[in-house]
Design a protein around this motif. Structure first.
Motif, PDB file in Angstrom:
ATOM      1  N   GLU B  80       0.831  -1.213   0.000  1.00 23.56           N
ATOM      2  CA  GLU B  80       0.000   0.000   0.000  1.00 23.56           C
ATOM      3  C   GLU B  80       0.867   1.265   0.000  1.00 23.56           C
ATOM      4  N   LYS B  81       1.803   1.330   0.920  1.00 22.44           N
ATOM      5  CA  LYS B  81       2.665   2.512   0.987  1.00 22.44           C
ATOM      6  C   LYS B  81       3.470   2.652  -0.317  1.00 22.44           C
ATOM      7  N   TRP B  82       3.914   1.513  -0.826  1.00 24.47           N
ATOM      8  CA  TRP B  82       4.731   1.488  -2.049  1.00 24.47           C
ATOM      9  C   TRP B  82       3.956   2.043  -3.237  1.00 24.47           C
ATOM     10  N   ILE B  83       2.726   1.584  -3.430  1.00 20.09           N
ATOM     11  CA  ILE B  83       2.005   2.015  -4.636  1.00 20.09           C
ATOM     12  C   ILE B  83       1.569   3.487  -4.519  1.00 20.09           C
ATOM     13  N   PHE B  84       1.314   3.951  -3.287  1.00 22.56           N
ATOM     14  CA  PHE B  84       0.969   5.373  -3.155  1.00 22.56           C
ATOM     15  C   PHE B  84       2.195   6.260  -3.387  1.00 22.56           C
ATOM     16  N   ARG B  85       3.372   5.718  -3.094  1.00 22.46           N
ATOM     17  CA  ARG B  85       4.582   6.485  -3.409  1.00 22.46           C
ATOM     18  C   ARG B  85       4.774   6.533  -4.927  1.00 22.46           C
ATOM     19  N   ILE B  86       4.472   5.438  -5.598  1.00 27.35           N
ATOM     20  CA  ILE B  86       4.542   5.426  -7.064  1.00 27.35           C
ATOM     21  C   ILE B  86       3.540   6.430  -7.641  1.00 27.35           C
ATOM     22  N   LEU B  87       2.337   6.452  -7.062  1.00 26.57           N
ATOM     23  CA  LEU B  87       1.312   7.393  -7.538  1.00 26.57           C
ATOM     24  C   LEU B  87       1.803   8.841  -7.400  1.00 26.57           C
ATOM     25  N   ALA B  88       2.349   9.163  -6.218  1.00 24.91           N
ATOM     26  CA  ALA B  88       2.834  10.538  -5.992  1.00 24.91           C
ATOM     27  C   ALA B  88       4.002  10.862  -6.915  1.00 24.91           C
TER      28      ALA B  88
END
Lengths: 79, 217
Positions: B80-88
């Motif tokens: 979860e944290k990983w994909i939101f960092r990718i999104l940002a």
């Protein structure tokens, strides 16, 4: 705790947002914790900022339109 | 995965030392997690972009990137944290051609505080105007106030307040010093609270204490 170590309201207010963000060191956090346990005004301010942040966090979710759901399904089906 | 680890995994991929291809199990895991996180991925993308079509593009691009790098994610619990960092990161990359808008910030915000406007110590035991206002604020009020922020301010508020990124993480993603993130966040929150105060005045949720408040439109 000595008077010199104790934090005053203006110092707590200046550091409050970073305190709530978890961006201060443990020693300073402990001083602010001690102050908030004794000072009703600063405690109320901290509770207000925390509650406002919780409300803001509700913006992090929105139902995706069907077009996005279909698009994501198509993308994943191609993997 | 920390930002540095993400960067190094990208570098590994570029250097030709490719990780193993995703498996069927990976695909099932990925589809499940994307389905679970779709509301939040779209919500955050919408706050970043302020545009439904752009938000859909942003989520789609982030999902494609995440799939491409999934084998490099060693701890699936961090997905979860990983994909939101990718999104940002994807949003910040898209904005690179408009980088000035993300980096530019005015210096005249004066530390507006809703609490200072609302708090009445003598009411402490039987009234709490500041908490009452928070309960009266609608999501659309908050969304409008956030949407009024310039891009450079909104980016840090979404990253820190909505996604929970640290100042260091946001600084790395934006390519600015941590101190810049800190000062921009302070100004952004001040502007946000001023916008909420003005909306509350206009809606009659609060009464202004000063002539300036009562003449605001």
């Amino acid at each position: 705790m000595t008077e010199q170590e104790r934090m005053h309201c203006d110092e707590v207010v200046a550091s409050l947002l970073e305190y709530l963000d978890g961006e201060i060191d443990d020693a300073r956090r402990a001083l602010i914790d001690d102050h908030l346990a004794e000072c009703r005004g600063c405690f109320s301010r901290a509770e207000f900022e925390r509650a406002l942040r919780d409300r803001m966090r509700s913006l992090a979710s929105a139902p995706p339109p069907d077009s996005l759901r279909r698009r994501l399904k198509a993308i994943i089906d191609e993997f | 995965m920390e930002h540095g680890a993400f960067q190094s995994s990208l570098q590994r991929s570029r250097s030709g030392c490719d990780p193993p291809a995703p498996t069927t199990e990976d695909r099932s895991f990925f589809a499940l997690r994307i389905g679970e996180l779709a509301d939040r991925l779209y919500g955050v993308a919408l706050r970043f972009t302020r545009n439904g079509a752009a938000a859909e593009d942003l989520v789609s691009e982030a999902v494609v990137k995440a799939w491409a790098h999934l084998p490099q994610l060693e701890d699936r619990a961090c997905f979860e944290k990983w994909i939101f960092r990718i999104l940002a990161n994807t949003f910040f990359s898209q904005c690179r051609h408009e980088r000035e808008e993300l980096l530019d910030a005015d210096e005249d915000e004066d530390g507006f505080s809703l609490f200072d406007r609302l708090h009445q110590p003598f009411l402490l035991w039987w009234g709490n105007p500041e908490q009452e206002l928070i309960h009266k604020l609608l999501c659309e009020d908050l969304d409008r106030a956030l949407g009024e922020l310039p891009d450079c301010y909104r980016a840090v508020v979404v990253s820190v307040d909505l996604l929970g990124h640290s100042y260091t993480e946001v600084a790395a993603m934006l390519g600015v010093p941590v101190g810049t993130v800190r000062s921009r966040l302070n100004r952004a929150r001040s502007r946000l609270q001023r916008a909420l105060w003005q909306q509350a005045l206009a809606a009659g949720l609060v009464q202004g204490k000063s002539a300036e408040d009562n003449t605001h439109d």
